[in-house]
Design a protein around this motif. Sequence first.
Motif, PDB file in Angstrom:
ATOM      1  N   LYS A  10       0.899  -1.382   0.070  1.00 34.54           N
ATOM      2  CA  LYS A  10       0.179  -0.300   0.091  1.00 34.54           C
ATOM      3  C   LYS A  10       0.845   1.297   0.193  1.00 34.54           C
ATOM      4  O   LYS A  10       2.430   1.396   0.777  1.00 34.54           O
ATOM      5  CB  LYS A  10      -1.173  -0.269   1.205  1.00 34.54           C
ATOM      6  N   ASN A  11       0.412   2.546  -0.980  1.00 39.52           N
ATOM      7  CA  ASN A  11       1.136   3.648  -0.839  1.00 39.52           C
ATOM      8  C   ASN A  11       2.386   3.911  -1.555  1.00 39.52           C
ATOM      9  O   ASN A  11       3.565   4.360  -1.448  1.00 39.52           O
ATOM     10  CB  ASN A  11       0.764   4.593   1.096  1.00 39.52           C
ATOM     11  N   PRO A  33     -10.712   2.431 -10.088  1.00 32.67           N
ATOM     12  CA  PRO A  33     -10.702   2.857 -11.861  1.00 32.67           C
ATOM     13  C   PRO A  33     -11.460   3.828 -12.032  1.00 32.67           C
ATOM     14  O   PRO A  33     -11.757   4.875 -10.222  1.00 32.67           O
ATOM     15  CB  PRO A  33     -11.389   1.732 -12.667  1.00 32.67           C
ATOM     16  N   PRO A  34     -11.724   5.089 -11.904  1.00 33.17           N
ATOM     17  CA  PRO A  34     -11.700   6.316 -12.466  1.00 33.17           C
ATOM     18  C   PRO A  34     -13.995   6.300 -12.857  1.00 33.17           C
ATOM     19  O   PRO A  34     -14.017   5.155 -12.852  1.00 33.17           O
ATOM     20  CB  PRO A  34     -12.006   7.052 -13.955  1.00 33.17           C
ATOM     21  N   LYS A  35     -14.617   6.729 -12.106  1.00 31.94           N
ATOM     22  CA  LYS A  35     -15.851   6.929 -12.070  1.00 31.94           C
ATOM     23  C   LYS A  35     -16.442   7.641 -13.289  1.00 31.94           C
ATOM     24  O   LYS A  35     -16.527   7.981 -14.462  1.00 31.94           O
ATOM     25  CB  LYS A  35     -16.958   7.900 -11.796  1.00 31.94           C
ATOM     26  N   SER A  36     -16.915   6.414 -14.668  1.00 28.97           N
ATOM     27  CA  SER A  36     -17.579   6.378 -16.203  1.00 28.97           C
ATOM     28  C   SER A  36     -18.538   5.697 -15.886  1.00 28.97           C
ATOM     29  O   SER A  36     -18.920   4.617 -15.382  1.00 28.97           O
ATOM     30  CB  SER A  36     -15.831   6.249 -16.803  1.00 28.97           C
ATOM     31  N   ASP A  37     -19.331   5.511 -17.243  1.00 27.87           N
ATOM     32  CA  ASP A  37     -20.620   5.011 -17.424  1.00 27.87           C
ATOM     33  C   ASP A  37     -20.246   3.816 -17.961  1.00 27.87           C
ATOM     34  O   ASP A  37     -21.495   3.210 -17.450  1.00 27.87           O
ATOM     35  CB  ASP A  37     -21.396   6.421 -18.644  1.00 27.87           C
ATOM     36  N   LEU A  38     -19.058   3.698 -18.662  1.00 25.74           N
ATOM     37  CA  LEU A  38     -18.926   1.996 -18.994  1.00 25.74           C
ATOM     38  C   LEU A  38     -18.266   1.075 -17.872  1.00 25.74           C
ATOM     39  O   LEU A  38     -18.461   0.074 -17.610  1.00 25.74           O
ATOM     40  CB  LEU A  38     -17.875   2.567 -19.958  1.00 25.74           C
ATOM     41  N   HIS A  60     -20.391  -2.043 -16.167  1.00 30.32           N
ATOM     42  CA  HIS A  60     -19.081  -3.125 -16.913  1.00 30.32           C
ATOM     43  C   HIS A  60     -19.477  -3.460 -15.379  1.00 30.32           C
ATOM     44  O   HIS A  60     -18.699  -5.218 -14.558  1.00 30.32           O
ATOM     45  CB  HIS A  60     -18.120  -3.130 -17.626  1.00 30.32           C
ATOM     46  N   PHE A  61     -18.606  -2.625 -14.354  1.00 32.01           N
ATOM     47  CA  PHE A  61     -18.216  -3.247 -12.929  1.00 32.01           C
ATOM     48  C   PHE A  61     -19.003  -2.535 -11.669  1.00 32.01           C
ATOM     49  O   PHE A  61     -18.462  -3.070 -10.838  1.00 32.01           O
ATOM     50  CB  PHE A  61     -17.165  -2.616 -12.834  1.00 32.01           C
ATOM     51  N   GLY A  62     -19.942  -2.435 -11.641  1.00 35.99           N
ATOM     52  CA  GLY A  62     -20.861  -2.082 -10.968  1.00 35.99           C
ATOM     53  C   GLY A  62     -20.838  -0.814 -10.188  1.00 35.99           C
ATOM     54  O   GLY A  62     -19.670   0.048 -10.607  1.00 35.99           O
ATOM     55  N   SER A  63     -21.408   0.083  -9.496  1.00 43.87           N
ATOM     56  CA  SER A  63     -21.324   1.672  -8.875  1.00 43.87           C
ATOM     57  C   SER A  63     -20.118   1.003  -7.748  1.00 43.87           C
ATOM     58  O   SER A  63     -19.818   2.975  -7.909  1.00 43.87           O
ATOM     59  CB  SER A  63     -22.696   1.914  -8.685  1.00 43.87           C
ATOM     60  N   LYS A  64     -19.740   1.076  -7.627  1.00 46.96           N
ATOM     61  CA  LYS A  64     -18.466   0.491  -6.464  1.00 46.96           C
ATOM     62  C   LYS A  64     -17.508  -0.654  -7.024  1.00 46.96           C
ATOM     63  O   LYS A  64     -17.696  -1.619  -6.320  1.00 46.96           O
ATOM     64  CB  LYS A  64     -18.599   0.191  -5.119  1.00 46.96           C
ATOM     65  N   PRO A  65     -16.888  -0.642  -8.134  1.00 48.09           N
ATOM     66  CA  PRO A  65     -15.819  -1.540  -8.801  1.00 48.09           C
ATOM     67  C   PRO A  65     -15.148  -1.613  -7.849  1.00 48.09           C
ATOM     68  O   PRO A  65     -14.166  -1.063  -7.174  1.00 48.09           O
ATOM     69  CB  PRO A  65     -15.044  -0.808  -9.546  1.00 48.09           C
ATOM     70  N   GLU A  66     -14.876  -2.903  -7.784  1.00 53.15           N
ATOM     71  CA  GLU A  66     -12.917  -3.302  -7.166  1.00 53.15           C
ATOM     72  C   GLU A  66     -12.053  -2.425  -7.662  1.00 53.15           C
ATOM     73  O   GLU A  66     -11.546  -2.354  -8.633  1.00 53.15           O
ATOM     74  CB  GLU A  66     -13.176  -4.599  -6.708  1.00 53.15           C
ATOM     75  N   MET A  67     -10.651  -1.880  -6.599  1.00 50.39           N
ATOM     76  CA  MET A  67      -9.326  -1.770  -7.713  1.00 50.39           C
ATOM     77  C   MET A  67      -9.134  -2.713  -8.798  1.00 50.39           C
ATOM     78  O   MET A  67      -9.103  -3.705  -8.499  1.00 50.39           O
ATOM     79  CB  MET A  67      -8.263  -1.944  -7.009  1.00 50.39           C
ATOM     80  N   PHE A  68      -8.927  -1.674  -9.552  1.00 47.94           N
ATOM     81  CA  PHE A  68      -8.195  -2.524 -10.944  1.00 47.94           C
ATOM     82  C   PHE A  68      -7.078  -3.152 -11.090  1.00 47.94           C
ATOM     83  O   PHE A  68      -5.769  -2.404  -9.942  1.00 47.94           O
ATOM     84  CB  PHE A  68      -8.287  -1.982 -12.758  1.00 47.94           C
ATOM     85  N   GLN A  99      -5.774   7.942  -7.498  1.00 48.44           N
ATOM     86  CA  GLN A  99      -6.050   6.561  -7.508  1.00 48.44           C
ATOM     87  C   GLN A  99      -5.468   5.894  -7.111  1.00 48.44           C
ATOM     88  O   GLN A  99      -5.950   4.305  -6.572  1.00 48.44           O
ATOM     89  CB  GLN A  99      -6.785   6.756  -9.152  1.00 48.44           C
ATOM     90  N   ILE A 100      -4.322   5.801  -6.360  1.00 43.75           N
ATOM     91  CA  ILE A 100      -3.077   4.785  -6.966  1.00 43.75           C
ATOM     92  C   ILE A 100      -3.160   3.836  -4.995  1.00 43.75           C
ATOM     93  O   ILE A 100      -3.038   4.538  -4.189  1.00 43.75           O
ATOM     94  CB  ILE A 100      -1.542   4.226  -7.344  1.00 43.75           C
ATOM     95  N   VAL A 101      -3.491   2.252  -5.266  1.00 40.94           N
ATOM     96  CA  VAL A 101      -3.499   1.496  -3.750  1.00 40.94           C
ATOM     97  C   VAL A 101      -2.279   1.340  -3.214  1.00 40.94           C
ATOM     98  O   VAL A 101      -1.860   1.460  -2.484  1.00 40.94           O
ATOM     99  CB  VAL A 101      -4.729   0.882  -3.732  1.00 40.94           C
TER     100      VAL A 101
END
Length: 177
Positions: free
Chosen positions: A61-62, A75-80, A84-92, A168-170
């Motif tokens: 982390k960090n 991931p950024p908040k985008s319609d796509l 495909h990944f839901g309103s609270k997507p897991e980290m990529f 965005q980076i975990v």
Amino acid sequence: MATAVSDLAPRASGRKLRWGLFGAFIAGSVILGAISDWRDKHALLINTTDSLPNWAFVIHKNQMPSRGEYVFFLPPKSDLVRRHFGSKPEMFGKIVYGMPGDTVRHWGRLVTVNHRVVAYTKPFTKAGEPLAIGPSGVIPSGCYYVGTPHKDGFDSRYAAIGFACQRQIVGTGEAIL
């Protein structure tokens, strides 16, 4: 009044038991503290997609990534992404192909970073939704071009993901399986 040796044995063994339990308590506290400290700085991740060749990672982390390292980000908040990944997507999880100051170019379907081919784009998702081409030009400070060797990777080659930036980076990842 004389005390028999046999009368001292239970007291001595009770004392040893108490000291043993006290020692075990101290050792347990140290071990739990170390585990807690490790958990605050690390995480384990199981990858359930085909986009990366490994399926288990330790995340540091960090940590900011270097070229070629695995990076894990929100991931950024985008319609796509939402569709495909839901309103609270897991980290990529992706691989860092481009660093701040590098140049990204799109030549038709071909994507290069500093004139090195890193990906090919597709016009549509598997579900038939249009895919917009990702950012090009000089990668800004604190941002990274992230990708995957998988032909269907959903990464910086597309606008819905774009560059993965510091906010965005975990952390970075290390493949363990």
